[in-house]
Design a protein around this motif. Structure first.
Motif, PDB file in Angstrom:
ATOM      1  N   LEU A 157      22.281   1.031  -4.153  1.00  0.00           N
ATOM      2  CA  LEU A 157      22.926   1.580  -5.343  1.00  0.00           C
ATOM      3  C   LEU A 157      23.553   0.439  -6.142  1.00  0.00           C
ATOM      4  O   LEU A 157      23.968  -0.576  -5.584  1.00  0.00           O
ATOM      5  N   SER A 158      23.634   0.629  -7.446  1.00  0.00           N
ATOM      6  CA  SER A 158      24.192  -0.415  -8.301  1.00  0.00           C
ATOM      7  C   SER A 158      25.700  -0.531  -8.163  1.00  0.00           C
ATOM      8  O   SER A 158      26.294  -1.528  -8.575  1.00  0.00           O
ATOM      9  N   HIS A 198      32.312   5.098  -7.353  1.00  0.00           N
ATOM     10  CA  HIS A 198      32.288   4.573  -8.718  1.00  0.00           C
ATOM     11  C   HIS A 198      31.264   5.331  -9.558  1.00  0.00           C
ATOM     12  O   HIS A 198      31.503   5.629 -10.741  1.00  0.00           O
ATOM     13  N   LEU A 199      30.120   5.666  -8.955  1.00  0.00           N
ATOM     14  CA  LEU A 199      29.100   6.427  -9.669  1.00  0.00           C
ATOM     15  C   LEU A 199      29.610   7.822 -10.024  1.00  0.00           C
ATOM     16  O   LEU A 199      29.312   8.351 -11.098  1.00  0.00           O
ATOM     17  N   LYS A 200      30.378   8.425  -9.137  1.00  0.00           N
ATOM     18  CA  LYS A 200      30.964   9.732  -9.423  1.00  0.00           C
ATOM     19  C   LYS A 200      31.941   9.631 -10.604  1.00  0.00           C
ATOM     20  O   LYS A 200      31.971  10.514 -11.475  1.00  0.00           O
ATOM     21  N   ALA A 227      30.021   9.446 -13.744  1.00  0.00           N
ATOM     22  CA  ALA A 227      29.491  10.761 -14.115  1.00  0.00           C
ATOM     23  C   ALA A 227      30.569  11.621 -14.769  1.00  0.00           C
ATOM     24  O   ALA A 227      30.306  12.333 -15.747  1.00  0.00           O
ATOM     25  N   LYS A 228      31.788  11.564 -14.248  1.00  0.00           N
ATOM     26  CA  LYS A 228      32.883  12.340 -14.840  1.00  0.00           C
ATOM     27  C   LYS A 228      33.177  11.876 -16.267  1.00  0.00           C
ATOM     28  O   LYS A 228      33.404  12.690 -17.165  1.00  0.00           O
ATOM     29  N   GLN A 229      33.161  10.557 -16.463  1.00  0.00           N
ATOM     30  CA  GLN A 229      33.380  10.017 -17.809  1.00  0.00           C
ATOM     31  C   GLN A 229      32.257  10.427 -18.745  1.00  0.00           C
ATOM     32  O   GLN A 229      32.493  10.770 -19.910  1.00  0.00           O
ATOM     33  N   ALA A 279      19.446   7.136 -13.336  1.00  0.00           N
ATOM     34  CA  ALA A 279      19.586   5.710 -13.637  1.00  0.00           C
ATOM     35  C   ALA A 279      19.497   4.851 -12.378  1.00  0.00           C
ATOM     36  O   ALA A 279      19.163   3.665 -12.440  1.00  0.00           O
ATOM     37  N   GLU A 280      19.768   5.477 -11.210  1.00  0.00           N
ATOM     38  CA  GLU A 280      19.687   4.777  -9.932  1.00  0.00           C
ATOM     39  C   GLU A 280      18.307   4.925  -9.282  1.00  0.00           C
ATOM     40  O   GLU A 280      18.073   4.417  -8.194  1.00  0.00           O
TER      41      GLU A 280
END
Length: 237
Positions: free
Chosen positions: A3-4, A9-11, A14-16, A35-36
């Motif tokens: 994962l990048s 952080h990915l969550k 997503a919320k943003q 995107a991943e």
């Protein structure tokens, strides 16, 4: 596939994204997953759960073990079993995957989701998608398997469908005996009954395994259950 960024952080990303674009969080999560390189967030989360669990589970398996891996559909039980097989191959052991559910192309696609190419291990890995899979069939095909070979079966309940096959309880006793005699490891992927309620119980257990016909659960030396949310799991015991 790495994962990048860490999954937390990915969550947050997503919320943003959900706030800035005015979309549901589930939609935003899927966009982040895309995107991943994943088709959905559930697959990304399942891969993350598998990656964090497989090595530890493999390290705890002993010769002769028969582990049940149970979850509702889409929660990553097949990916987890495949990653444990991958751990065995990387450890210099043999791996086998018997499936009554997936095609050969689908199995290798799932390996790709965890960033692993089983084909590069040649004869050390064997994939079997026959419609005749049952305990007798598996035993015949695994006759020459070396001690420590990890054999995943996808999935338990489908072995009980053909009337020409012995009862599932008899099949499991045969596989347990075979595992003991040949010092092999079996991973039995299992469905969980629709009656399982994740609100009442975060992670399923042996009482939630879907069994059209009775099976003595003592045949399993270990169990690993994945809850309704991919981050919820109960370790082997």
């Amino acid at each position: 596939m790495k994962l990048s960024a860490p999954i937390y952080h990915l969550k947050r990303t997503a919320k943003q994204l959900a706030r800035s674009q005015g979309v549901d969080l589930n939609v935003a999560l899927d966009r982040v997953a895309a995107a991943e390189g994943f088709s959905s967030w559930s697959l990304l989360a399942a891969k993350h759960t598998s990656s964090s669990s497989a090595a530890k589970l493999y390290a705890g398996l002993k010769h002769g073990e028969v582990m049940l891996i149970g979850a509702r559909p889409g929660q990553g039980k097949t990916l987890l079993a495949l990653e444990i097989v991958a751990e065995a191959l990387k450890d210099g052991k043999q791996g086998m995957f018997f499936t009554l559910e997936y095609t050969e192309a689908e199995v290798y696609a799932r390996f790709a989701l965890i960033g692993f190419d089983a084909r590069q291990y040649g004869d050390a890995f064997r994939l079997d998608c026959s419609d005749y899979i049952c305990a007798d069939y598996i035993i015949a095909k695994a006759e020459s398997a070396r001690p420590g070979t990890v054999i995943a079966v996808d999935y338990l309940q489908l072995m009980d469908q053909k009337r020409t096959h012995p009862q599932l309880s008899e099949q499991m006793v045969a596989l347990r005996t075979f595992a003991d005699d040949r010092e092999l490891v079996f991973l039995m992927i299992s469905q969980i009954a629709r009656t399982y309620d994740p609100v009442a119980k975060r992670v399923p257990d042996l009482t939630d395994v879907r069994l059209p016909n009775p099976v003595d659960m003592a045949v399993f030396t270990k169990t690993h259950f994945i809850g309704d949310h991919p981050s919820a799991s109960e370790g082997a015991h």
